[in-house]
Design an enzyme around this catalytic site. Structure first.
Site, short mmCIF file in Angstrom:
data_model
loop_
_atom_site.label_atom_id
_atom_site.label_comp_id
_atom_site.label_asym_id
_atom_site.label_seq_id
_atom_site.Cartn_x
_atom_site.Cartn_y
_atom_site.Cartn_z
N GLU A 261 0.84 -1.19 0.00
CA GLU A 261 0.00 0.00 0.00
C GLU A 261 0.88 1.24 0.00
OE1 GLU A 261 -2.82 -0.10 3.20
OE2 GLU A 261 -3.71 -1.99 2.55
N HIS A 280 -8.17 1.12 1.43
CA HIS A 280 -8.00 1.01 2.89
C HIS A 280 -8.84 2.08 3.61
CE1 HIS A 280 -5.03 -0.60 6.12
NE2 HIS A 280 -6.23 -0.39 6.63
#
Length: 528
Positions: A261, A280
């Site tokens: 990420e 997220h």
């Protein structure tokens, strides 16, 4: 109050105003690099972060005045908790502030996935009207398999039941009684994969849960089933899911979290149509963001007011405990960790038994340390002295404290006894004159081992050749044996051996050691 607070990530103004109202000096400086933070942190007594800022040992070594770190959220992966503990800095988080948001987002992903909502939206925006292309599935009477039945997982179960779904689940730490209370049918992990139409995971990322959803388990699933991950990147093997999506074995997958990420260009999901991906944002609701910052702010205020913050992850010193109990607190946590790795079955009750002089003391802090050690292996590093008992209750694990007055072979001794679905297991320890912890008994086998580092614990037939086999196989795999302890039971013909080794023993080596059939139990244990 004269304390200075640094806010290093974007947070709700409500939290900042509450700190200022309490008399703190608050500075907001976001987007700092590691080097910039090393310089800036020197003058602050507390820092509040979310997920963007990483608190490294380098930063902590420069934080000469820092007393507490507040993580406005659940995960503390971006904080070097071990280093913070070394420097005497308390780390607090807000493990419950975003539970509802995470559970609701999970259900949003499930509905979007089964009803093709994102794909249909894109189609309409392209001025298409392909209704038949986006025919989906109802949730009613579908079976949802929930992996991890903590607060988020249990809320997902509640929502699923409202939709008329059958709820099955896997969580090796929750008791059968607690699962029944929630209306969840507990099953072995592989059976959940076989039975479920939808698998959703709600576990922390640990060594044990890394790629928990892998190619082998995906192949157990029904053709046309779905996988959802709103927990942690790495719990699901993204390449294995992508392969199953392309082959048609899986009908769809949704993910809010990823192994890398922000998401990288070569992520295997990006090119696959029947996926729903979000960046997220499981906890990204206005309500959750307010909840977590206010919770952390209240804990920081409590800390500087001399009270124990309820979300303390490490709590470097257990306040109010006499120095002579500190070695026992350390031993107790190690025994809790040890027994968790030793026992494969579901634990329903933990009994902590005190013998000798230690039984005359106030041992509450020691008992809580046993629970803390056990639960750290279950829940991760956010378990603390403050929340350990509540977490045990949440899992339905009962615990009792027993003080025995009878004679024992040591001046003081602790036994941690666990009652599992298949029987009773125990481990005992003491502190000797060198003030170092020792494990002195496993079940009925006498040993003398230091509870630290990498350990191999074997229960095997007491016959020639087994110790030599361990030496040969470990040596062949470049694993050095640092120490060995052996306990024998002549009546049973069995022995228990504890090997201290210098590095981790992987599953392939464990399987090779077990291959002859004369080892009844073999456990790899790590005690930090």
């Amino acid at each position: 109050m004269n304390e200075k607070i640094l806010i290093a990530d974007e947070v709700s103004q409500l939290g900042i105003r509450r700190l200022e109202s309490a008399g703190f000096q608050v500075d907001v400086k976001t987007g700092l690099s590691e080097d910039e933070l090393c310089e800036t942190i020197k003058e602050y007594n507390a820092i509040i972060i979310r997920s963007s800022t990483k608190i490294t040992e380098k930063i902590l070594s420069n934080a000469k005045n820092l007393k507490i770190i507040g993580r406005a959220g659940v995960g503390v992966d971006n904080i070097n908790v071990e280093a913070a503990t070394k420097y005497g800095i308390v780390v607090v988080n807000s493990p419950e502030g975003n539970i509802i948001s995470a559970a609701e987002h999970t259900f949003g992903l499930i509905i979007s996935l089964l009803r093709n909502i994102p794909q249909a939206d894109r189609s309409v925006r392209n001025l298409e009207w392909k209704r038949n292309k986006f025919t989906g599935h109802e949730l009613y009477r579908k079976t949802i398999g929930i992996i991890g039945l903590g607060k988020v997982g249990s809320n997902v179960a509640k929502y699923a039941k409202a939709f008329g779904m059958k709820v099955i689940g896997y969580d090796p730490y929750i008791t059968l009684d607690r699962a029944r209370e929630m209306g969840i049918v507990l099953m072995p992990l592989d059976e959940v994969f076989k039975e479920a139409d939808i698998i959703t995971v709600h576990v922390p990322k640990t060594k044990e849960t890394y790629h928990l959803v892998n190619e082998e388990r995906i192949q157990l699933m029904k053709k046309g089933s779905y996988i959802v991950n709103a927990a942690r990147g790495g719990v699901v093997d993204e390449n294995a899911v992508a392969k199953a999506l392309r082959s048609g074995h899986l009908a769809g997958a949704a993910s809010d979290v990823f192994e890398n990420e922000p998401i990288v260009p070569d992520n295997p999901y990006i090119s696959i149509e029947n996926t729903v991906l979000t960046p997220h944002i499981g906890a990204a609701t206005k309500e959750a963001q307010v909840n977590v910052i206010l919770d952390v702010v209240d804990q920081i205020i409590a800390f500087f007011d001399g009270r124990i913050p309820h979300g303390a992850v490490n709590l470097p010193a257990f306040r109010g405990v006499s120095d002579d109990l500190l070695p026992w607190i350390d031993l107790a946590e190690r025994l809790g960790k040890f027994v968790k790795d030793l026992v494969a079955d579901r634990v329903n009750k933990i009994e902590i038994v005190y013998y000798g002089d230690i039984a005359k003391k106030n041992v509450n802090s020691i008992s809580i340390s046993v629970l803390k050690g056990y639960l750290i292996k279950v829940k991760g590093n956010y378990v603390s002295f403050v929340n350990a008992l509540a977490l045990a209750n949440e899992l339905g694990i009962r615990y009792t404290e027993i003080k025995e007055s009878g004679d024992v072979d040591f001046k003081s001794m602790i036994t941690v006894r666990v009652l599992t679905d298949s029987g009773i297991r125990s481990v005992s320890g003491t502190i000797l004159s060198d003030q170092k912890p020792r494990i002195i008994e496993i079940d009925s086998y006498r040993v003398d081992a230091f509870p630290e580092g990498y350990l191999l614990v074997s229960r095997h037939r007491d016959k020639p050749g087994i110790i030599g086999r361990f030496g040969t196989i470990l040596g062949k795999n470049n694993i050095n044996i640092a120490g060995m302890q052996l306990g024998r039971n002549l009546s049973s013909g069995l022995a228990v051996m504890i090997l201290s080794v210098d590095s981790e023993v992987n599953d392939d080596v464990l399987e090779e050691l077990l291959s002859k059939g004369d080892i009844e139990e073999l456990r790899s244990i790590y005690l930090s």
